[in-house]
Motif scaffolding. Structure first.
Motif, mmCIF file in Angstrom:
data_model
loop_
_atom_site.group_PDB
_atom_site.id
_atom_site.type_symbol
_atom_site.label_atom_id
_atom_site.label_comp_id
_atom_site.label_asym_id
_atom_site.label_seq_id
_atom_site.Cartn_x
_atom_site.Cartn_y
_atom_site.Cartn_z
ATOM 1 N N SER A 80 0.820 -1.210 0.000
ATOM 2 C CA SER A 80 0.000 0.000 0.000
ATOM 3 C C SER A 80 0.859 1.266 0.000
ATOM 4 C CB SER A 80 -0.904 0.011 1.227
ATOM 5 O OG SER A 80 -0.139 0.234 2.403
ATOM 6 N N ASP A 81 0.231 2.382 -0.276
ATOM 7 C CA ASP A 81 0.929 3.668 -0.230
ATOM 8 C C ASP A 81 1.404 3.973 1.184
ATOM 9 O OD1 ASP A 81 0.529 4.058 -2.927
ATOM 10 O OD2 ASP A 81 -1.255 5.306 -2.669
ATOM 11 N N ILE A 82 0.635 3.561 2.185
ATOM 12 C CA ILE A 82 1.058 3.766 3.579
ATOM 13 C C ILE A 82 2.342 3.006 3.853
ATOM 14 C CG2 ILE A 82 0.472 3.304 5.998
ATOM 15 C CD1 ILE A 82 -2.429 3.705 5.317
ATOM 16 N N GLU A 83 2.385 1.768 3.451
ATOM 17 C CA GLU A 83 3.571 0.941 3.685
ATOM 18 C C GLU A 83 4.781 1.504 2.945
ATOM 19 O OE1 GLU A 83 0.637 -2.879 4.323
ATOM 20 O OE2 GLU A 83 1.522 -2.455 2.356
ATOM 21 N N LYS A 84 4.575 1.964 1.723
ATOM 22 C CA LYS A 84 5.675 2.597 0.986
ATOM 23 C C LYS A 84 6.178 3.840 1.707
ATOM 24 C CE LYS A 84 4.180 1.051 -3.620
ATOM 25 N NZ LYS A 84 3.649 1.486 -4.938
ATOM 26 N N TYR A 85 5.240 4.624 2.219
ATOM 27 C CA TYR A 85 5.611 5.841 2.953
ATOM 28 C C TYR A 85 6.427 5.501 4.197
ATOM 29 C CZ TYR A 85 5.198 9.865 6.027
ATOM 30 O OH TYR A 85 5.484 10.892 6.899
ATOM 31 N N LEU A 86 5.976 4.524 4.967
ATOM 32 C CA LEU A 86 6.675 4.157 6.191
ATOM 33 C C LEU A 86 8.071 3.613 5.899
ATOM 34 C CD1 LEU A 86 3.730 2.464 8.123
ATOM 35 C CD2 LEU A 86 4.724 4.712 8.569
ATOM 36 N N PHE A 87 8.184 2.795 4.865
ATOM 37 C CA PHE A 87 9.493 2.241 4.522
ATOM 38 C C PHE A 87 10.460 3.335 4.073
ATOM 39 C CE2 PHE A 87 7.416 -2.077 3.351
ATOM 40 C CZ PHE A 87 7.413 -2.441 4.690
ATOM 41 N N SER A 88 10.008 4.199 3.195
ATOM 42 C CA SER A 88 10.902 5.237 2.670
ATOM 43 C C SER A 88 11.253 6.274 3.736
ATOM 44 C CB SER A 88 10.254 5.936 1.467
ATOM 45 O OG SER A 88 9.064 6.599 1.847
ATOM 46 N N THR A 89 10.370 6.458 4.717
ATOM 47 C CA THR A 89 10.603 7.455 5.758
ATOM 48 C C THR A 89 11.484 6.935 6.883
ATOM 49 O OG1 THR A 89 8.447 8.462 5.300
ATOM 50 C CG2 THR A 89 9.480 9.021 7.401
ATOM 51 N N TYR A 90 11.310 5.662 7.254
ATOM 52 C CA TYR A 90 11.980 5.159 8.448
ATOM 53 C C TYR A 90 13.049 4.103 8.191
ATOM 54 C CZ TYR A 90 8.406 7.793 10.859
ATOM 55 O OH TYR A 90 7.617 8.827 11.310
ATOM 56 N N LEU A 91 13.058 3.489 7.028
ATOM 57 C CA LEU A 91 14.113 2.516 6.697
ATOM 58 C C LEU A 91 15.065 3.180 5.715
ATOM 59 C CD1 LEU A 91 12.011 -0.770 6.298
ATOM 60 C CD2 LEU A 91 12.748 0.395 8.377
ATOM 61 N N THR A 92 15.894 4.054 6.215
ATOM 62 C CA THR A 92 16.654 4.968 5.362
ATOM 63 C C THR A 92 18.052 4.487 4.997
ATOM 64 O OG1 THR A 92 17.335 6.169 7.354
ATOM 65 C CG2 THR A 92 15.391 6.987 6.187
ATOM 66 N N ASN A 93 18.543 3.436 5.634
ATOM 67 C CA ASN A 93 19.892 2.944 5.348
ATOM 68 C C ASN A 93 19.800 1.497 4.899
ATOM 69 O OD1 ASN A 93 22.548 2.080 5.309
ATOM 70 N ND2 ASN A 93 23.108 3.090 7.229
ATOM 71 N N ASN A 94 19.942 1.266 3.589
ATOM 72 C CA ASN A 94 19.753 -0.087 3.064
ATOM 73 C C ASN A 94 20.950 -1.005 3.298
ATOM 74 O OD1 ASN A 94 21.577 0.768 1.129
ATOM 75 N ND2 ASN A 94 20.081 0.817 -0.545
ATOM 76 N N LYS A 95 21.963 -0.515 4.020
ATOM 77 C CA LYS A 95 23.094 -1.369 4.384
ATOM 78 C C LYS A 95 22.847 -2.100 5.702
ATOM 79 C CE LYS A 95 25.296 0.308 0.843
ATOM 80 N NZ LYS A 95 25.372 -0.498 -0.404
ATOM 81 N N LEU A 96 21.810 -1.694 6.414
ATOM 82 C CA LEU A 96 21.528 -2.280 7.721
ATOM 83 C C LEU A 96 20.682 -3.544 7.601
ATOM 84 C CD1 LEU A 96 20.853 0.960 9.818
ATOM 85 C CD2 LEU A 96 23.006 -0.270 9.445
ATOM 86 N N GLU A 97 20.585 -4.266 8.730
ATOM 87 C CA GLU A 97 19.912 -5.570 8.724
ATOM 88 C C GLU A 97 18.459 -5.446 9.168
ATOM 89 O OE1 GLU A 97 21.007 -10.200 9.717
ATOM 90 O OE2 GLU A 97 22.246 -8.593 10.517
ATOM 91 N N VAL A 98 17.591 -6.134 8.419
ATOM 92 C CA VAL A 98 16.142 -6.048 8.623
ATOM 93 C C VAL A 98 15.588 -7.414 9.007
ATOM 94 C CG1 VAL A 98 13.927 -5.439 7.548
ATOM 95 C CG2 VAL A 98 16.040 -4.317 6.797
ATOM 96 N N ILE A 99 14.547 -7.406 9.846
ATOM 97 C CA ILE A 99 13.772 -8.622 10.057
ATOM 98 C C ILE A 99 12.296 -8.266 9.992
ATOM 99 C CG2 ILE A 99 13.748 -8.449 12.595
ATOM 100 C CD1 ILE A 99 13.908 -11.585 12.561
ATOM 101 N N GLU A 100 11.516 -9.136 9.353
ATOM 102 C CA GLU A 100 10.072 -8.945 9.280
ATOM 103 C C GLU A 100 9.367 -10.079 10.005
ATOM 104 O OE1 GLU A 100 6.188 -8.823 6.401
ATOM 105 O OE2 GLU A 100 8.100 -9.450 5.553
ATOM 106 N N ALA A 101 8.447 -9.730 10.885
ATOM 107 C CA ALA A 101 7.631 -10.713 11.605
ATOM 108 C C ALA A 101 6.346 -10.975 10.835
ATOM 109 C CB ALA A 101 7.293 -10.184 12.999
#
Length: 243
Positions: A25-46
């Protein structure tokens, strides 16, 4: 890890609902682009389901260190099959949000708890799931949570009264804020709403959810209602936290 948490019918509905989702969704895109700003870092999704968020982070935002888990093995297999087909490097594992013993403490920089994954957790495991999320994040980790908002539907108290009356007279636990799905995958009314195999999903009061997060050691950075981002009234609120 409990794979017996959901009735088979409910589990099938979850797989049907999430396995075919093809866009975020557009909300999810907004949250990712706003708060996940460094793509070198490690992510986990529950509660990754078929991995749609992970693939978006990999394909569109350039993340390369992505981990994900889901309690339903069928979902993880679907995600792995998709990853193999598209030559993705996402590491998908079966895992229980309330018992993440397979993941080390203080490991992840970004933690994604979207899809109202914690709303699906049974009441007696909700607090433990929050504590586990806190444990596996690094000291300065960023978290994105989403929850179903009790106050977003005027009829929730009415539904709660009737479902809990039925629960009471049939010897089941009374749980005010845990309601079965009103609609099925095809958007038709769920006529099995009162059946015991229906899984109760948390519709939380915002203040109570925020208090639980704070009590578990999170710092609340921002809280969004759907309409704050989309200008359309919705049923979900999003919480951005740091550890």
């Amino acid at each position: 890890m409990s794979n017996k948490r959901f009735h088979e019918k409910f589990k099938k509905d979850v797989v049907d609902r999430w396995s075919c989702r093809s866009s975020i969704s557009d909300i999810e895109k907004y949250l990712f682009s706003t708060y996940l700003t460094n793509n070198k870092l490690e992510v986990i999704e529950a509660g990754t389901a078929a991995g749609i968020f992970c693939f978006y982070l990999e394909d569109e935002l350039g993340f390369s260190k992505i981990n994900a888990f889901d309690i339903i093995p069928e979902m993880i297999q679907i995600a792995k099959d998709k990853a193999k087909k598209k030559q993705s490097k996402v590491d998908f594992k079966q895992g229980d949000a309330a018992d993440l013993k397979g993941f080390e403490s203080n490991k992840f920089d970004y933690l994604i708890y979207l899809g109202q994954v914690l709303s699906m957790v049974p009441k007696d495991l909700f607090d433990q799931s929050i504590k586990e999320a806190h444990r596996i994040g690094k000291k300065d980790a960023t978290y994105i949570f989403s929850f179903l908002d009790w106050n977003s539907r005027w009829y929730n108290p009415i539904l709660s009264f009737f479902i809990n009356f039925v629960r009471l007279v049939t010897g089941r636990k009374v749980q005010k804020y845990y309601l079965p799905e009103v609609k099925k995958v095809d958007n038709s009314f769920n006529w099995l709403f009162f059946r015991k195999e229906q899984h109760g999903i948390l519709w939380g009061k915002k203040a109570k959810i925020l208090k639980k997060l704070k009590d578990s050691g999170f710092q609340i950075q921002k809280v969004y209602n759907e309409e704050e981002i989309t200008n359309r009234k919705g049923k979900i609120f999003y919480v951005i936290c740091t550890k």
